[in-house]
Design a protein around this motif. Sequence first.
Motif, PDB file in Angstrom:
ATOM      1  N   ARG A  62      21.144  13.319  -0.562  1.00  0.00           N
ATOM      2  CA  ARG A  62      20.266  12.219  -0.967  1.00  0.00           C
ATOM      3  C   ARG A  62      20.376  11.055   0.014  1.00  0.00           C
ATOM      4  NH1 ARG A  62      15.864  11.441  -4.418  1.00  0.00           N
ATOM      5  NH2 ARG A  62      15.545   9.185  -4.496  1.00  0.00           N
ATOM      6  N   GLN A  63      21.563  10.835   0.554  1.00  0.00           N
ATOM      7  CA  GLN A  63      21.749   9.741   1.502  1.00  0.00           C
ATOM      8  C   GLN A  63      20.919   9.962   2.770  1.00  0.00           C
ATOM      9  OE1 GLN A  63      24.195  11.329  -0.071  1.00  0.00           O
ATOM     10  NE2 GLN A  63      24.954   9.695  -1.427  1.00  0.00           N
ATOM     11  N   VAL A  64      20.868  11.216   3.240  1.00  0.00           N
ATOM     12  CA  VAL A  64      20.062  11.515   4.426  1.00  0.00           C
ATOM     13  C   VAL A  64      18.579  11.355   4.120  1.00  0.00           C
ATOM     14  CG1 VAL A  64      19.450  13.324   6.078  1.00  0.00           C
ATOM     15  CG2 VAL A  64      21.822  13.056   5.343  1.00  0.00           C
ATOM     16  N   TYR A  65      18.173  11.811   2.954  1.00  0.00           N
ATOM     17  CA  TYR A  65      16.764  11.695   2.541  1.00  0.00           C
ATOM     18  C   TYR A  65      16.348  10.219   2.430  1.00  0.00           C
ATOM     19  CZ  TYR A  65      12.704  11.971  -0.589  1.00  0.00           C
ATOM     20  OH  TYR A  65      11.474  11.823  -1.154  1.00  0.00           O
ATOM     21  N   ASP A  66      17.171   9.417   1.764  1.00  0.00           N
ATOM     22  CA  ASP A  66      16.860   7.991   1.637  1.00  0.00           C
ATOM     23  C   ASP A  66      16.881   7.283   2.992  1.00  0.00           C
ATOM     24  OD1 ASP A  66      16.585   8.291  -1.083  1.00  0.00           O
ATOM     25  OD2 ASP A  66      18.645   7.671  -1.541  1.00  0.00           O
ATOM     26  N   TYR A  67      17.774   7.725   3.866  1.00  0.00           N
ATOM     27  CA  TYR A  67      17.839   7.124   5.199  1.00  0.00           C
ATOM     28  C   TYR A  67      16.532   7.382   5.966  1.00  0.00           C
ATOM     29  CZ  TYR A  67      19.326   6.391  10.034  1.00  0.00           C
ATOM     30  OH  TYR A  67      19.420   5.979  11.333  1.00  0.00           O
TER      31      TYR A  67
END
Length: 271
Positions: free
Chosen positions: A74-79
């Motif tokens: 999720r962190q990569v997606y939000d980034y």
Amino acid sequence: MPLPQRWHKKKKAPEGFDDIKPVLEALEHELRDKVKEGTANKRKTESMWPVHQISRQKTRYVYDMYYTHKRISRQVYDYCIAQKLVDAALIAKWKKPGYERLCSTYVINSSNYKFGTTSICRVPWYDRGPDQKNARDPTTGCLGCASGKGAGPQNIFGNKYGQNLAAVQVARERRREEMLKAVQEAQAKRERGDDETDDEDDDSDSDEDEIVRANASGESKDRVRELRASPTLATTASGGIVAPASQTPGEMDESWHEVVTKKDRRGRKSK
């Protein structure tokens, strides 16, 4: 070609971003090359097709890697959304029923078309006339992005920009894992086979040693010489006596008995 620096100034990329970074960089490089190309022999709107198509492919790649294949966090997606690497408005539309294959938010904006309608690419194939089957949206070059079975082609652009890059990458990774697993299994099988062969060799060597010790202990030189010359028995390199591979234990005992009997008879005659 690296991604634009402005995308990396505010926030450091999270762990796992390197898994999708090469694909995003390749698409960014492709986009820059298409923008620099000339517009000769092209319609005015056709020259903008690669911009919409590459942007859509890049967004779809990140979307599928997170929602469909669960390969990024999720962190990569939000980034990616925060740094505007993908089109957040298009992703929001994909989450709604009927817009799962939408090519661009431009084609559903009624203010962009006459009579307050949407693009021809939003009309399913089975509702089009025979002369409209291959009609494209003049702005994006989309052949048909309506949802449903038979509503449009699988590759909505009809070129490499309509391919599902996430599915291709996942399929390659699975194939690579299967090949690696097959190689490891074959190597382990060969190692097990070598171990079994070594065990068999060790057992045969120990049997030879026992026979040599049993025959050589307490026997005279003449008797050992007779045993070596016996046609029913074989000798080892060290002079020990072993049974041929074709003989059974019973046959070996009979051969031994015959040799000993002959020796006893000779002893009686000499007396």
